[in-house]
Design an enzyme around this catalytic site. Structure first.
Site, mmCIF file in Angstrom:
data_model
loop_
_atom_site.group_PDB
_atom_site.id
_atom_site.type_symbol
_atom_site.label_atom_id
_atom_site.label_comp_id
_atom_site.label_asym_id
_atom_site.label_seq_id
_atom_site.Cartn_x
_atom_site.Cartn_y
_atom_site.Cartn_z
ATOM 1 N N GLU A 73 -5.980 76.302 85.302
ATOM 2 C CA GLU A 73 -4.651 75.688 85.269
ATOM 3 C C GLU A 73 -3.766 76.268 84.186
ATOM 4 O OE1 GLU A 73 -7.467 73.874 85.451
ATOM 5 O OE2 GLU A 73 -7.322 72.789 87.347
ATOM 6 N N HIS A 79 -9.671 60.813 85.893
ATOM 7 C CA HIS A 79 -8.943 61.143 87.125
ATOM 8 C C HIS A 79 -7.920 60.067 87.507
ATOM 9 C CE1 HIS A 79 -12.144 64.089 87.617
ATOM 10 N NE2 HIS A 79 -11.558 64.580 88.667
#
Ligand SMILES: Cc1ncc(C[n+]2csc(CCOP(=O)(O)OP(=O)(O)O)c2C)c(N)n1
Ligand SMILES: [Mg+2]
Lengths: 343, 455
Positions: B190, B259
């Site tokens: 990322e 998450h």
């Protein structure tokens, strides 16, 4: 930090096999691998029933790695991995009940139900998680290695990560420091050939992942991760290297995951034939079973007995996890901070 | 002894599916790992593998059956597996009992979100526009496809966006239409690909960078803030960065702390960024198109639990202005502000409050930076009461900012101290009961609204 003196070395690319395993070792490996397999099958079933929620990543197919590496660990050595962690926890000796109960989100779970499948820990088993962010465990595990080096305790940190994770930048930042400071770390890349739907070839410019330490002078080796004995042999050398102050070592375990990435993966990126071929020809448990039978160390009846014993443990864990109570609502606010010691 | 094979759930939100195909028949011997059936949901087709060994004794649900509920027995096996029978299907799954919110799961996407008492025409949508029912997922995809057709410098990159068609299927068919040069699968890296995106934008392209979820954008947040947000300023206006960072944000179901986080307030804190967080499909499409055209870096926050919901979307080139809130329901007694999925909860709360004679005005913020406080102030000057709703943590949050603006500009109009509804001040727990307690709910909004009305 000053660079620690170290012996000269060359990058190993193959590790020779010696015969370091006894009949008892092999029977233990068989039992532990089977325990992981049956546990994961049952976890998949509980997920299908809605008893386990969220993401659930099964370890089926990769059992030989956790079990073979576990056999080279010494008391106090640490283990850290990603979210595909159930097999590692069982191999570390955590109670199947506490692992399954965490999967169902119950108070008796390893993280009191607060962490779930991807985030489980056990200080008594020297298991440092269970991490949901791809690659994060590599820096954390290198830090565990730093703590060992710092306190000169002779321990090694075993750091597991996937083929996909090897492309995260922090992996290389960690590699550099680990080698620079000769930290006692064994990096175990579980190359199951896919990161979700992306094959190694589609994500990695260098697909021989054991070479990923070359520009940091970290030796690496490719290992048949479907052969528990090969895993153990490679693990022994790598751990010896790290423990003796020579710094980190990289093991690339060639393996395969039989199931989808997580429970909701339709797995359209590979064929059923590919999966079946691995299952039929490379299965780590079948492989060991054959070895045990041909060497005359165990007959079918003995192995069936192990199977029955394992099934009972798993059924018990599932029943426990299904019926154990949920955490008390007051647990919502606990464990956010520790109390500050009175001045 | 025999064991029932149950209809499995493929995802935390699945409630039913179609039994597409049987791979076995009565009398067949199966062992663990064999594929016995295929089932389908709106998102995926999956193979069902046998967990136990045995012989198929009966097939209980015929091939082709639709709407088969999770946990219903679909077949029965006789044999060894009986030594470890599956836990009884009669036990209700705790997840279902304690479903964290009343939002309809994907499989029941057609379940309507309660209509507000007064349906307001959006001034941006022509009265004669043809409306087409579209899921939020497809509205986002359509926005990207249309902008890519219009502007060859627009491209999409991220993990699993091309061949896999998106981890949440938002980029479905884009690879097929635009090819691998413009729909790019990245490695899991990322920080790297966000930086490449920013650099490509500096080089004159218009990247759309998808984060599989915003939780993983944490790896990349340095490039987003230090490079994308600040370079225009640092270069005295020379270096431009027209880029969209998009993906699901906020809590998904039962995926725990790493998450399930709402980053609204994080990005909305940063000058140089625009931050958009739509609720319905029309806004998702109109605002994503605007974000792609915008010459600035835009953070576009989606919500996984909204992807499967259907709403009406005006046909054609529907583009909305960034920076304008929308009154979703007119009321006189209290103002509720919300963004993203929380708008649905605020609308439900308003319906519940109406039963008790409290008419709430619901404002969908839509854009968090720049925040359209005029719309909020106009409402509060009328209702004199304010409750802000958000999925993220309260301290230093979006609600804190909304309340501060109201206190600064409309202090004299307030008849009660404003209240904030938000996630409890803890990391998101995994256990079903704790997760339900941690999340903001309709009940919490109703209670806060009553409290500011002194009821
Ligand atoms: C930083 C980050 N990016 C993306 C994800 C989503 N994700 C979870 S697992 C995964 C694939 C990882 O593959 P690999 O490292 O090969 O491990 P495997 O799942 O095969 O064990 C991805 C993309 C994540 N959890 N964290
Ligand atoms: Mg992998």
């Amino acid at each position: 930090m000053a660079r620690a003196p170290k012996a000269a070395k060359t990058a190993a690319t193959a590790l020779s096999s010696s015969n370091s395993v006894s009949k008892e070792d092999l029977l233990n490996f068989y039992r532990e691998m089977l325990l992981i397999r049956r546990f994961e099958e049952r976890a998949g079933q509980l997920y299908g029933m809605g008893l386990i929620g969220g993401f659930c990543h099964l370890y089926i197919g990769q059992e030989a790695i956790a079990v073979g590496m576990q056999s080279v660990k010494q008391p106090g050595d640490q283990v850290i991995t990603g979210y595909r962690d159930h097999g590692h926890m069982l191999a570390c000796g955590m109670d199947p009940r506490e692992v399954m109960a965490e999967l169902t989100g119950r108070a008796a779970g390893a993280s009191k139900g607060k962490g779930g499948s991807m985030h489980m820990f056990s200080t008594t088993a020297d298991f440092y998680g269970g991490h949901g962010i791809v690659g994060a465990q590599v820096s954390l595990g290198t830090g565990l290695g730093l703590s060992n080096y710092y306190s000169d305790n002779g321990k090694v940190a075993f750091v597991y990560f996937g083929d996909g994770a090897t492309n995260q930048g922090q992996v290389y930042e960690s590699f550099n420091m680990a080698e620079l400071w000769s930290l006692p770390v064994v990096y175990v890349i579980e190359n199951n050939q896919y990161a979700m739907g992306t094959s190694v070839e589609r994500a990695s410019a260098e697909t021989h992942l054991y070479k990923r330490g070359v520009s940091f002078n970290i030796p690496g080796a490719e290992v048949d991760g479907m052969d528990v004995v090969a895993v153990r042999e490679a693990g022994l050398k790598a751990a010896e290297h790290a423990r003796s102050g020579k710094g980190p070592f990289i093991l690339e375990m060639k393996t395969y995951r039989y199931r989808g990435h997580s429970m909701s993966d339709p797995a359209k990126y590979r064929t059923r034939e590919e999966v079946d071929a691995v299952r039929k020809t490379r299965d780590p448990i079948d492989h060991l079973q054959e070895r045990l039978e041909t060497s005359g160390w165990a007959d079918e009846a003995a192995l069936k007995a192990i199977d029955a014993e394992v099934k009972k443990i798993v059924a018990d864990a599932a029943e426990f996890a299904r019926t154990a109570p949920e955490p008390d609502p007051s647990e919502l606010y606990t464990d956010v901070y520790l109390e500050t010691a009175a001045q | 002894m025999s064991v029932d094979v149950l209809m499995p759930a493929l995802s935390p939100t699945m409630e039913e599916g179609t039994l597409a195909k049987w791979h076995v028949k009565v009398g067949d011997k199966v062992s663990s790992g064999d594929v016995i059936a295929e089932i389908e949901t709106d998102k995926a087709t999956m193979e069902v593998e046998a967990v136990d060994e045995g012989v198929v004794e009966a097939i209980l649900v015929p091939e082709g059956a639709e709407g088969v509920k999770v946990n219903v027995p679909i077949a029965r096996l006789t044999g060894e597996g009986a030594a470890s029978p599956a836990p009884s299907a009669a036990t209700p799954a705790p997840e279902v009992v304690a479903a964290p919110t009343p939002v309809a799961p994907t499989a029941a996407a057609a379940a309507p979100v309660p209509a507000p008492a007064v349906v307001l025409a959006d001034p941006e949508i022509p009265a004669d526009a043809k409306l087409i029912k579209t899921t939020v997922r497809d509205a986002l995809r359509d926005a990207m496809a249309e902008e890519m057709r219009n502007d060859p410098t627009v491209f999409l990159m991220g993990e699993e966006v091309a061949q896999y068609q998106g981890a949440y299927k938002v980029s479905r068919d884009l690879l097929q239409e635009f090819g691998a040069k413009r729909v790019i699968d990245t490695p899991i890296t990322e920080h790297g690909f966000a930086g490449l995106g920013v650099g490509a934008a500096m080089g004159g392209l218009k990247p759309i960078v998808e984060f599989m979820t915003f939780n993983f954008a944490m790896q990349a947040i340095d490039q987003i803030i230090n490079s994308a947000a600040k370079t225009l300023y640092m270069s005295g206006g020379q270096i431009r960065c027209s880029i969209v960072f998009r993906g699901p944000n906020g809590a998904a179901s039962r995926v725990a702390a790493q998450h399930s986080q709402d980053y609204s307030a994080w990005y909305a804190n940063v000058p140089g960024l625009k931050v958009v967080a739509p609720y319905d499909a029309a806004d998702a499409k109109g605002l994503l198109k605007a974000a792609i055209r915008d010459p600035n870096p835009v953070i576009f926050l989606e919500h996984e639990m909204m992807y499967g919901h259907e709403f009406e979307v005006p046909e054609g080139d529907h583009v909305l202005p960034i920076g304008k809130a929308k009154v979703r329901r007119v009321g006189v007694h209290v103002t509720l502000t919300a963004h993203s999925r929380m708008v649905g909860l605020a609308l439900e709360a308003a319906e519940a409050l109406a039963k008790d004679g409290i008419e709430a005005e619901v404002i969908d913020l839509r854009t968090l930076r720049p925040l359209d406080h005029e719309t909020i102030l106009t409402s509060v000057r009328k209702t004199n009461r304010l409750v802000s709703c958000e999925e993220g943590w309260g301290p230093m949050g979006v609600g804190a900012e909304v309340v501060a603006r109201v206190v600064e500009h409309a202090f004299d109009y307030l008849d009660a101290p404003p209240l904030r509804v938000h996630q409890e001040d803890v990391p998101m727990p995994y256990a079903a009961n704790l997760e339900a307690l941690a999340l903001p709910t309709v009940d919490k909004i109703v209670a806060a609204a009553k409290a500011v009305c002194y009821r």
